[in-house]
Design a protein around this motif. Structure first.
Motif, PDB file in Angstrom:
ATOM      1  N   THR A   1       0.853  -1.181   0.000  1.00  0.00           N
ATOM      2  CA  THR A   1       0.000   0.000   0.000  1.00  0.00           C
ATOM      3  C   THR A   1       0.892   1.235   0.000  1.00  0.00           C
ATOM      4  OG1 THR A   1      -1.819   1.150   1.133  1.00  0.00           O
ATOM      5  CG2 THR A   1      -0.190   0.068   2.529  1.00  0.00           C
ATOM      6  N   VAL A   2       0.487   2.269  -0.721  1.00  0.00           N
ATOM      7  CA  VAL A   2       1.310   3.471  -0.894  1.00  0.00           C
ATOM      8  C   VAL A   2       1.113   4.413   0.293  1.00  0.00           C
ATOM      9  CG1 VAL A   2       1.738   5.499  -2.335  1.00  0.00           C
ATOM     10  CG2 VAL A   2       1.232   3.290  -3.400  1.00  0.00           C
ATOM     11  N   LEU A   3       2.223   4.794   0.929  1.00  0.00           N
ATOM     12  CA  LEU A   3       2.192   5.768   2.015  1.00  0.00           C
ATOM     13  C   LEU A   3       2.503   7.173   1.507  1.00  0.00           C
ATOM     14  CD1 LEU A   3       4.089   3.774   4.805  1.00  0.00           C
ATOM     15  CD2 LEU A   3       1.634   3.828   4.322  1.00  0.00           C
ATOM     16  N   TYR A   4       3.324   7.253   0.459  1.00  0.00           N
ATOM     17  CA  TYR A   4       3.657   8.535  -0.161  1.00  0.00           C
ATOM     18  C   TYR A   4       3.785   8.301  -1.664  1.00  0.00           C
ATOM     19  CZ  TYR A   4       6.489  12.498  -1.737  1.00  0.00           C
ATOM     20  OH  TYR A   4       6.963  13.590  -2.431  1.00  0.00           O
ATOM     21  N   ALA A   5       3.067   9.078  -2.460  1.00  0.00           N
ATOM     22  CA  ALA A   5       2.965   8.830  -3.896  1.00  0.00           C
ATOM     23  C   ALA A   5       3.684   9.877  -4.736  1.00  0.00           C
ATOM     24  CB  ALA A   5       1.491   8.750  -4.311  1.00  0.00           C
ATOM     25  N   GLY A   6       4.780  10.422  -4.215  1.00  0.00           N
ATOM     26  CA  GLY A   6       5.542  11.398  -4.977  1.00  0.00           C
ATOM     27  C   GLY A   6       6.421  10.728  -6.021  1.00  0.00           C
ATOM     28  N   PRO A   7       7.315  11.478  -6.676  1.00  0.00           N
ATOM     29  CA  PRO A   7       8.259  10.878  -7.628  1.00  0.00           C
ATOM     30  C   PRO A   7       9.084   9.759  -6.982  1.00  0.00           C
ATOM     31  CG  PRO A   7       8.286  13.264  -7.817  1.00  0.00           C
ATOM     32  CD  PRO A   7       7.440  12.946  -6.613  1.00  0.00           C
ATOM     33  N   THR A   8       9.397   9.916  -5.685  1.00  0.00           N
ATOM     34  CA  THR A   8      10.035   8.848  -4.919  1.00  0.00           C
ATOM     35  C   THR A   8       8.984   8.265  -3.987  1.00  0.00           C
ATOM     36  OG1 THR A   8      12.134  10.056  -4.986  1.00  0.00           O
ATOM     37  CG2 THR A   8      11.955   8.262  -3.398  1.00  0.00           C
ATOM     38  N   LYS A   9       8.503   7.073  -4.321  1.00  0.00           N
ATOM     39  CA  LYS A   9       7.363   6.482  -3.630  1.00  0.00           C
ATOM     40  C   LYS A   9       7.795   5.724  -2.380  1.00  0.00           C
ATOM     41  CE  LYS A   9       4.203   5.274  -6.931  1.00  0.00           C
ATOM     42  NZ  LYS A   9       3.619   4.310  -7.882  1.00  0.00           N
ATOM     43  N   LEU A  10       6.962   5.787  -1.332  1.00  0.00           N
ATOM     44  CA  LEU A  10       7.157   4.965  -0.135  1.00  0.00           C
ATOM     45  C   LEU A  10       5.965   4.024  -0.021  1.00  0.00           C
ATOM     46  CD1 LEU A  10       8.724   4.307   2.519  1.00  0.00           C
ATOM     47  CD2 LEU A  10       7.265   6.007   3.654  1.00  0.00           C
ATOM     48  N   THR A  11       6.228   2.716  -0.024  1.00  0.00           N
ATOM     49  CA  THR A  11       5.157   1.731   0.092  1.00  0.00           C
ATOM     50  C   THR A  11       5.434   0.791   1.257  1.00  0.00           C
ATOM     51  OG1 THR A  11       6.236   0.217  -1.465  1.00  0.00           O
ATOM     52  CG2 THR A  11       4.666   1.793  -2.380  1.00  0.00           C
ATOM     53  N   LYS A  12       4.374   0.104   1.679  1.00  0.00           N
ATOM     54  CA  LYS A  12       4.480  -0.790   2.833  1.00  0.00           C
ATOM     55  C   LYS A  12       3.792  -2.117   2.530  1.00  0.00           C
ATOM     56  CE  LYS A  12       1.805  -0.003   6.436  1.00  0.00           C
ATOM     57  NZ  LYS A  12       1.258   0.554   7.699  1.00  0.00           N
ATOM     58  N   SER A  13       4.431  -3.194   2.934  1.00  0.00           N
ATOM     59  CA  SER A  13       3.835  -4.522   2.845  1.00  0.00           C
ATOM     60  C   SER A  13       3.633  -5.045   4.263  1.00  0.00           C
ATOM     61  CB  SER A  13       4.758  -5.467   2.061  1.00  0.00           C
ATOM     62  OG  SER A  13       4.271  -6.790   2.106  1.00  0.00           O
ATOM     63  N   ILE A  14       2.509  -5.731   4.493  1.00  0.00           N
ATOM     64  CA  ILE A  14       2.198  -6.267   5.820  1.00  0.00           C
ATOM     65  C   ILE A  14       1.999  -7.773   5.702  1.00  0.00           C
ATOM     66  CG2 ILE A  14       0.748  -6.048   7.871  1.00  0.00           C
ATOM     67  CD1 ILE A  14      -0.318  -3.418   6.690  1.00  0.00           C
ATOM     68  N   ILE A  15       2.695  -8.531   6.513  1.00  0.00           N
ATOM     69  CA  ILE A  15       2.490  -9.969   6.584  1.00  0.00           C
ATOM     70  C   ILE A  15       2.259 -10.354   8.043  1.00  0.00           C
ATOM     71  CG2 ILE A  15       3.888 -10.463   4.548  1.00  0.00           C
ATOM     72  CD1 ILE A  15       6.129 -11.347   6.417  1.00  0.00           C
ATOM     73  N   SER A  16       1.780 -11.558   8.265  1.00  0.00           N
ATOM     74  CA  SER A  16       1.538 -12.030   9.625  1.00  0.00           C
ATOM     75  C   SER A  16       1.849 -13.512   9.695  1.00  0.00           C
ATOM     76  CB  SER A  16       0.078 -11.766  10.030  1.00  0.00           C
ATOM     77  OG  SER A  16      -0.152 -12.163  11.362  1.00  0.00           O
ATOM     78  N   ARG A  17       2.183 -13.978  10.882  1.00  0.00           N
ATOM     79  CA  ARG A  17       2.395 -15.408  11.087  1.00  0.00           C
ATOM     80  C   ARG A  17       1.931 -15.780  12.479  1.00  0.00           C
ATOM     81  NH1 ARG A  17       7.562 -17.088  13.472  1.00  0.00           N
ATOM     82  NH2 ARG A  17       8.597 -15.276  14.403  1.00  0.00           N
TER      83      ARG A  17
END
Length: 378
Positions: A134-150
């Motif tokens: 999921t995108v946290l910041y959508a500028g020219p330099t993007k910051l995205t996050k993935s979430i997993i669980s166990r």
């Protein structure tokens, strides 16, 4: 008490998979818990049944079922449904209509609880291939996050003493990526040293005492906004190819300090010329600077350029790429050794001079001398 029933799921118990009918609810303390009726069967034993309770939930949200949308294919229509995102199985469970059968999907994208997740169609580093981000910041330099669980089982010392009323807990892990333009996402931690390394790559040497303070996501977003603003101004004076994120990423990945050079305590600057044709293919690689025979600096640059894929046809032209191999020794009190020799402009007068790449090396092994090599012209 708010409750949500989860259909039969597989749990790994005792090295094999058991079926479980689970209910996600909140207990009297307001904690989210998952209670499962577990049914096991083995080849040599009769089927058994037991109840197990775990702290937390395998799902992203509580309640697990939320109204949202799914997009099966890129560019496809968004379809509304009631869905749940299983972080353990990395799948979306969906009811398209009331009382309709459950559909288990791996769509291209989906939206739940106001967040949009997109399936990564290419492999991500860090073992998270084909995960959703999921995108946290959508500028020219993007910051995205993935979430997993166990599911982490609770350890017990014996069959009578239990340190917890839960048989285990769901442990979530967040992984962050930075993506510059069209380049592939790069795995990063939210500490200052990791972010500086990811943002600048090898084009800027990092201080050895770079801070490792963890930063909250909102502070990282502010940092990226500032980075994009400063980069936009700086890029105005750079050749177009030097600002191409994919070219920079590919070259950074492939460039490495030759073993024979750092073992000999050698550093230096080399210039390699190349062309980009009307199809965006690189060719006609040639050393423009004096050769450093025996140390492989210019050969390392040529090997890296050969690994760069097809570029945009708009970059057609003749180029000169300077690469500085800098040397830092742990037993030396001075800063890194940076080459001082530069190529005379008349040697690349008919070429576009690109922004210099920096390939640093930090060495602990004793070396007799540390020296710059410049070689000689043929």
């Amino acid at each position: 008490m708010e409750r949500i029933t989860v259909l039969l799921i597989g749990l790994l118990i005792g090295g094999h998979t058991a079926l479980a009918q689970c209910v996600v609810s909140k207990d009297v303390y307001g904690q989210i818990v998952t209670t499962c009726e577990v049914y096991e069967s083995g080849l040599s034993t009769a089927p058994s049944h037991k109840q197990e309770t775990y702290l937390g939930s395998p799902f992203l949200t509580y309640p697990a079922w939320q109204m949202g949308t799914v997009q099966i294919e890129p560019g496809g229509k968004e379809v509304a449904c009631e869905l749940a995102y299983d972080l353990v199985a990395n799948e979306v469970q969906c009811h398209f209509e009331a009382n309709s059968p459950l559909s288990r999907l791996t769509p291209y994208a989906f939206t739940i609880d106001g967040l949009t997740f997109v399936r990564q169609l290419s492999d991500l580093p860090g073992g998270l291939a084909k995960r959703y981000t999921t995108v946290l910041y959508a500028g020219p330099t993007k910051l995205t996050k993935s979430i997993i669980s166990r599911l982490v089982p609770t350890l017990t010392t014996n069959g009578y003493d239990k340190s917890s009323v839960f048989q285990g807990h769901y442990q979530q892990k967040e992984t962050y990526y930075i993506q510059k333009g069209d380049a592939q996402p790069e795995l990063t931690s939210l500490d200052e040293a990791s972010l500086l390394k990811t943002l600048h790559g090898r084009s800027t040497p990092l201080a050895t005492n770079a801070p490792t303070r963890q930063l909250p996501a909102d502070e990282v977003i502010k940092m990226l906004m500032n980075y994009d603003s400063v980069s936009a101004i700086a890029n105005l004076s750079k050749p177009a190819l030097s600002t191409d994120a994919l070219f920079n990423q590919q070259l950074t990945r492939e460039l490495s300090y030759p073993n024979q050079a750092w073992l000999a305590g050698v550093y230096g600057r080399v210039y390699v010329g190349f062309t980009v044709n009307e199809q965006g293919q690189l060719g006609e690689l040639v050393t423009l600077s004096p050769e450093n025979i025996g140390y492989g600096l210019d050969q390392a640059v040529k090997r890296a350029l050969k690994q760069v894929g097809t570029l945009k046809p708009a970059y057609q032209g003749r180029y000169a790429l300077p690469v500085a191999f800098t040397y830092d020794h742990t037993q030396d009190t001075r800063d890194a050794y940076v080459p001082v020799n530069v190529l005379a402009p008349e040697r690349y007068v008919d070429r576009i001079l690109l922004t210099e790449f920096v390939v640093p090396i930090k060495v602990a092994k004793p070396v007799p001398t540390i020296r710059e090599v410049w070689g000689f012209y043929k």
